[in-house]
Design a protein around this motif. Structure first.
Motif, PDB file in Angstrom:
ATOM      1  N   GLN A  38       0.814  -1.218   0.000  1.00 43.65           N
ATOM      2  CA  GLN A  38       0.000   0.000   0.000  1.00 43.65           C
ATOM      3  C   GLN A  38       0.846   1.266   0.000  1.00 43.65           C
ATOM      4  OE1 GLN A  38      -2.710  -0.259   3.310  1.00 43.65           O
ATOM      5  NE2 GLN A  38      -3.363  -2.305   2.752  1.00 43.65           N
ATOM      6  N   THR A  39       2.109   1.165   0.376  1.00 47.57           N
ATOM      7  CA  THR A  39       2.969   2.343   0.475  1.00 47.57           C
ATOM      8  C   THR A  39       3.997   2.427  -0.654  1.00 47.57           C
ATOM      9  OG1 THR A  39       4.611   1.232   1.861  1.00 47.57           O
ATOM     10  CG2 THR A  39       2.774   2.314   2.986  1.00 47.57           C
ATOM     11  N   LYS A  40       3.897   1.547  -1.644  1.00 50.60           N
ATOM     12  CA  LYS A  40       4.943   1.487  -2.671  1.00 50.60           C
ATOM     13  C   LYS A  40       5.027   2.753  -3.518  1.00 50.60           C
ATOM     14  CE  LYS A  40       2.294  -0.963  -6.163  1.00 50.60           C
ATOM     15  NZ  LYS A  40       2.179  -2.160  -6.959  1.00 50.60           N
ATOM     16  N   ASN A  41       3.960   3.547  -3.576  1.00 49.92           N
ATOM     17  CA  ASN A  41       4.038   4.803  -4.323  1.00 49.92           C
ATOM     18  C   ASN A  41       4.628   5.944  -3.495  1.00 49.92           C
ATOM     19  OD1 ASN A  41       1.833   4.981  -2.648  1.00 49.92           O
ATOM     20  ND2 ASN A  41       0.559   6.063  -4.109  1.00 49.92           N
ATOM     21  N   VAL A  42       4.835   5.722  -2.202  1.00 48.87           N
ATOM     22  CA  VAL A  42       5.418   6.737  -1.325  1.00 48.87           C
ATOM     23  C   VAL A  42       6.849   6.385  -0.932  1.00 48.87           C
ATOM     24  CG1 VAL A  42       5.196   7.917   0.894  1.00 48.87           C
ATOM     25  CG2 VAL A  42       3.144   7.303  -0.390  1.00 48.87           C
ATOM     26  N   PHE A  43       7.059   5.135  -0.516  1.00 47.29           N
ATOM     27  CA  PHE A  43       8.358   4.683  -0.037  1.00 47.29           C
ATOM     28  C   PHE A  43       8.949   3.644  -0.979  1.00 47.29           C
ATOM     29  CE2 PHE A  43       5.936   5.554   3.929  1.00 47.29           C
ATOM     30  CZ  PHE A  43       6.657   6.655   4.341  1.00 47.29           C
ATOM     31  N   GLU A  44      10.263   3.665  -1.074  1.00 48.38           N
ATOM     32  CA  GLU A  44      10.953   2.603  -1.801  1.00 48.38           C
ATOM     33  C   GLU A  44      11.549   1.656  -0.771  1.00 48.38           C
ATOM     34  OE1 GLU A  44      14.510   1.875  -5.028  1.00 48.38           O
ATOM     35  OE2 GLU A  44      13.935   3.904  -4.516  1.00 48.38           O
ATOM     36  N   VAL A  45      11.099   0.412  -0.806  1.00 45.99           N
ATOM     37  CA  VAL A  45      11.539  -0.588   0.156  1.00 45.99           C
ATOM     38  C   VAL A  45      12.540  -1.505  -0.520  1.00 45.99           C
ATOM     39  CG1 VAL A  45      10.776  -2.445   1.691  1.00 45.99           C
ATOM     40  CG2 VAL A  45       9.322  -0.465   1.339  1.00 45.99           C
ATOM     41  N   ALA A  46      13.625  -1.828   0.175  1.00 47.78           N
ATOM     42  CA  ALA A  46      14.657  -2.713  -0.367  1.00 47.78           C
ATOM     43  C   ALA A  46      14.089  -4.099  -0.611  1.00 47.78           C
ATOM     44  CB  ALA A  46      15.836  -2.787   0.596  1.00 47.78           C
ATOM     45  N   ASP A  47      14.718  -4.831  -1.487  1.00 46.21           N
ATOM     46  CA  ASP A  47      14.306  -6.188  -1.830  1.00 46.21           C
ATOM     47  C   ASP A  47      14.218  -7.058  -0.576  1.00 46.21           C
ATOM     48  OD1 ASP A  47      13.764  -8.619  -2.990  1.00 46.21           O
ATOM     49  OD2 ASP A  47      15.620  -8.707  -4.146  1.00 46.21           O
ATOM     50  N   GLN A  48      13.084  -7.683  -0.349  1.00 40.60           N
ATOM     51  CA  GLN A  48      12.853  -8.487   0.847  1.00 40.60           C
ATOM     52  C   GLN A  48      13.830  -9.654   0.954  1.00 40.60           C
ATOM     53  OE1 GLN A  48      11.110  -7.950   3.512  1.00 40.60           O
ATOM     54  NE2 GLN A  48      11.631  -9.892   4.424  1.00 40.60           N
TER      55      GLN A  48
END
Length: 64
Positions: free
Chosen positions: A25-35
């Motif tokens: 849900q937050t992918k358009n706001v935050f960039e999260v590193a590869d799990q």
């Protein structure tokens, strides 16, 4: 290190909850590193233009 200490020095049963579905849900706001890089949590990558990061977090749950 905190998890290691809990698992080795106490009788508490602690699990790490997967927050991947919530992070979608937050992918358009935050960039999260590869799990695949992080076994016990998530890393929000820095973004200088929006003035945030890096932030590492996880959710621990005590089970009986």
């Amino acid at each position: 290190m905190a998890l290691k200490q809990i698992w080795e020095e106490t009788n508490m049963k602690i699990i790490v909850k997967d927050l991947s579905p919530v992070l979608l849900q937050t992918k358009n706001v935050f960039e999260v590193a590869d799990q695949k890089l992080f076994r016990y949590g998530h890393l929000v990558l820095p973004c200088l233009s929006q003035n945030y990061g890096p932030t590492y977090f996880c959710k621990l749950e005590k089970i009986n």
